[in-house]
Design a protein around this motif. Structure first.
Motif, PDB file in Angstrom:
ATOM      1  N   PRO A  77       0.672  -0.804   0.174  1.00 18.07           N
ATOM      2  CA  PRO A  77       0.157   0.157   0.220  1.00 18.07           C
ATOM      3  C   PRO A  77       0.779   0.910   0.395  1.00 18.07           C
ATOM      4  O   PRO A  77       2.011   1.120   0.845  1.00 18.07           O
ATOM      5  N   ILE A  78       0.087   2.546  -0.399  1.00 20.81           N
ATOM      6  CA  ILE A  78       0.999   3.616  -0.609  1.00 20.81           C
ATOM      7  C   ILE A  78       0.481   3.947   0.753  1.00 20.81           C
ATOM      8  O   ILE A  78       0.209   4.554   1.424  1.00 20.81           O
ATOM      9  N   THR A  79       2.424   4.788   1.257  1.00 20.50           N
ATOM     10  CA  THR A  79       1.878   5.193   2.500  1.00 20.50           C
ATOM     11  C   THR A  79       2.125   7.008   2.615  1.00 20.50           C
ATOM     12  O   THR A  79       2.936   7.525   1.518  1.00 20.50           O
ATOM     13  N   LEU A  80       1.130   7.940   3.023  1.00 21.08           N
ATOM     14  CA  LEU A  80       0.585   8.920   2.871  1.00 21.08           C
ATOM     15  C   LEU A  80       0.799   9.241   4.629  1.00 21.08           C
ATOM     16  O   LEU A  80       0.601   9.743   5.688  1.00 21.08           O
ATOM     17  N   GLY A  81       2.070  10.299   4.309  1.00 18.68           N
ATOM     18  CA  GLY A  81       2.190  10.809   6.067  1.00 18.68           C
ATOM     19  C   GLY A  81       1.228  12.579   5.713  1.00 18.68           C
ATOM     20  O   GLY A  81       1.621  13.419   5.098  1.00 18.68           O
ATOM     21  N   PHE A  82       0.571  12.619   6.463  1.00 26.32           N
ATOM     22  CA  PHE A  82      -0.427  13.662   6.811  1.00 26.32           C
ATOM     23  C   PHE A  82      -0.093  14.642   7.813  1.00 26.32           C
ATOM     24  O   PHE A  82      -0.161  14.292   8.897  1.00 26.32           O
ATOM     25  N   SER A  83       0.429  16.015   7.614  1.00 19.32           N
ATOM     26  CA  SER A  83       0.343  16.353   8.810  1.00 19.32           C
ATOM     27  C   SER A  83      -0.796  17.621   8.934  1.00 19.32           C
ATOM     28  O   SER A  83      -0.452  19.004   7.827  1.00 19.32           O
ATOM     29  N   GLN A  84      -1.630  17.506  10.181  1.00 22.52           N
ATOM     30  CA  GLN A  84      -2.964  19.088   9.763  1.00 22.52           C
ATOM     31  C   GLN A  84      -2.872  19.909  10.741  1.00 22.52           C
ATOM     32  O   GLN A  84      -1.198  19.934  11.227  1.00 22.52           O
ATOM     33  N   VAL A  85      -3.185  20.861  10.783  1.00 24.63           N
ATOM     34  CA  VAL A  85      -2.473  22.349  10.962  1.00 24.63           C
ATOM     35  C   VAL A  85      -3.033  21.911  12.800  1.00 24.63           C
ATOM     36  O   VAL A  85      -2.085  22.419  13.748  1.00 24.63           O
ATOM     37  N   LEU A 125      -1.960   5.773   5.737  1.00 28.03           N
ATOM     38  CA  LEU A 125      -1.782   7.027   6.534  1.00 28.03           C
ATOM     39  C   LEU A 125      -1.201   6.752   7.910  1.00 28.03           C
ATOM     40  O   LEU A 125      -1.454   6.183   8.871  1.00 28.03           O
ATOM     41  N   LYS A 126      -0.481   8.042   7.741  1.00 29.49           N
ATOM     42  CA  LYS A 126       0.178   8.776   9.389  1.00 29.49           C
ATOM     43  C   LYS A 126      -0.067   9.686   9.186  1.00 29.49           C
ATOM     44  O   LYS A 126       0.060  10.996   8.471  1.00 29.49           O
ATOM     45  N   PHE A 127      -0.618  10.113  10.307  1.00 30.44           N
ATOM     46  CA  PHE A 127      -1.412  11.269  10.621  1.00 30.44           C
ATOM     47  C   PHE A 127      -0.665  11.958  11.921  1.00 30.44           C
ATOM     48  O   PHE A 127      -0.477  11.160  12.886  1.00 30.44           O
ATOM     49  N   SER A 128      -0.453  13.274  12.082  1.00 31.21           N
ATOM     50  CA  SER A 128      -0.266  14.099  13.164  1.00 31.21           C
ATOM     51  C   SER A 128      -0.712  15.447  13.046  1.00 31.21           C
ATOM     52  O   SER A 128      -0.816  16.370  12.260  1.00 31.21           O
ATOM     53  N   ASP A 129      -1.006  15.911  14.635  1.00 27.13           N
ATOM     54  CA  ASP A 129      -1.421  17.566  14.324  1.00 27.13           C
ATOM     55  C   ASP A 129      -0.477  18.292  14.736  1.00 27.13           C
ATOM     56  O   ASP A 129      -0.497  17.526  16.209  1.00 27.13           O
ATOM     57  N   ALA A 130       0.003  19.206  14.621  1.00 27.74           N
ATOM     58  CA  ALA A 130       0.616  20.207  14.704  1.00 27.74           C
ATOM     59  C   ALA A 130       0.003  21.448  15.448  1.00 27.74           C
ATOM     60  O   ALA A 130       1.421  22.004  16.234  1.00 27.74           O
TER      61      ALA A 130
END
Ligand code: GYE
Length: 310
Positions: free
Chosen positions: A17-25, A50-55
């Motif tokens: 699977p495609i790995t997407l790193g997402f940085s949320q506001v 999805l790798k997700f993080s909240d900034a």
């Protein structure tokens, strides 16, 4: 390293699977909550890891998140930049690592357009213009000076800069009698809107209109307007942006007069874009994939409310 093309089911080379790193506001508003949910749900539906993080609304947190995605060698990075400036260094690091970057929701200012593939998001300047046109409707028949207060979004953020710009553009072109007598950031939060509006009302008890850059700040401001003994939507007309559920509820009560919709459900379009970019076809995409949205006035709110998706 050169990557082999992704399959349309979201898998990359050899079915991985495609790995997407997402940085949320952050999680500053109802809009943001809906946007986060949309990104998570659509990644799952698309089979994207999805790798997700909240900034927490901090640029330095977003930069560290992006650096950690680079270190983890994710396939694609996407982020919603809290402010427009200061991204070139980290974007160059991603480019050097061969990881494509897709901006979502908010734009950046950069002299090097090769640092990101495309932006999936709204046209905020046009939202500001639409807000001014909605105010024309709300004020129908009113002549003479109009005293306006503006609650700006996060300082330096694309939607704050561009909504103010679009609104000012229409004022300048067509309404020399509209005056912005107070303008300050409420950071896109309810608490910020409440606090700044209370201060505005102290200094300028004669405010006639509030333009809030999002519904949450308008909802916070409504509390301060009521606390000052005034009727929101009547004594002070209110226009805001987003169209989240609570904004529509306030509008159906006549407390907000009109809303410029800004659609947060960007996930499905973002995942399609991730697949296209991962398949090496990023150059076929437009530089800006714009969101479609509408305008609403209070008389339409009750009928529209049940079908609102966020
Ligand atoms: O209007 C606001 C959120 O960037 C469009 O950010 C987004 C804005 C939205 O906090 O509610």
């Amino acid at each position: 390293a050169k990557k082999s093309p992704a399959k349309s089911d979201g898998s990359g080379s050899a079915g991985k699977p495609i790995t997407l790193g997402f940085s949320q506001v952050g999680s500053e508003s109802g809009w943001r909550a809906a946007n986060t949910q949309s990104v998570k749900d659509s990644a799952k539906a698309a089979g994207i890891n999805l790798k997700f993080s909240d900034a927490q609304q901090k640029q330095e947190n977003q930069i560290s998140a992006i650096r950690s995605y680079i270190a983890q060698k994710v396939d694609v990075i996407s982020f919603s930049p809290v402010v427009v400036t200061g991204w070139d260094t980290v974007l160059k690091e991603a480019k050097a690592a061969g990881i494509p970057v897709i901006l979502t929701d908010r734009s950046v200012e950069t002299s090097d357009p090769s640092l990101y593939v495309t932006l999936v998001g709204s046209d905020f300047e046009s939202e500001g213009e639409r807000a001014a046109h909605l105010l024309e409707k709300v004020l129908a028949g009113h002549t003479g000076t109009v005293k306006i207060a503006q609650l700006e979004g996060t300082t330096g953020a694309a939607p704050a800069i561009e909504r103010a710009k679009g609104f000012a553009k229409i004022m300048k072109a067509s309404h020399p009698d509209w005056k912005i007598i107070a303008s300050q950031s409420g950071d896109f939060t309810r608490a910020g809107g409440k606090q700044v509006m209370a201060a505005f009302l102290q200094a300028h008890p004669d405010i006639e209109v509030l333009f809030a850059h999002n519904d949450d700040m308008a909802i916070g401001a409504i509390q301060s307007i009521q606390a000052a003994g005034k009727a929101p939507g009547k004594d002070i007309k209110i226009i805001s942006c987003d169209g989240v559920h609570d904004g529509f509820v306030a509008m159906s009560k006549g407390q907000i007069n009109a809303i410029v919709e800004c659609n947060p459900l960007l996930g499905p379009q973002l995942m399609d874009t991730v697949k296209t970019v991962h398949a090496g076809k990023g150059s076929t995409l437009p530089r800006w994939i714009k969101t479609q949205e509408s305008d609403y006035t209070a008389d339409q709110a009750a009928a529209a409310l049940p079908s609102r998706k966020y």
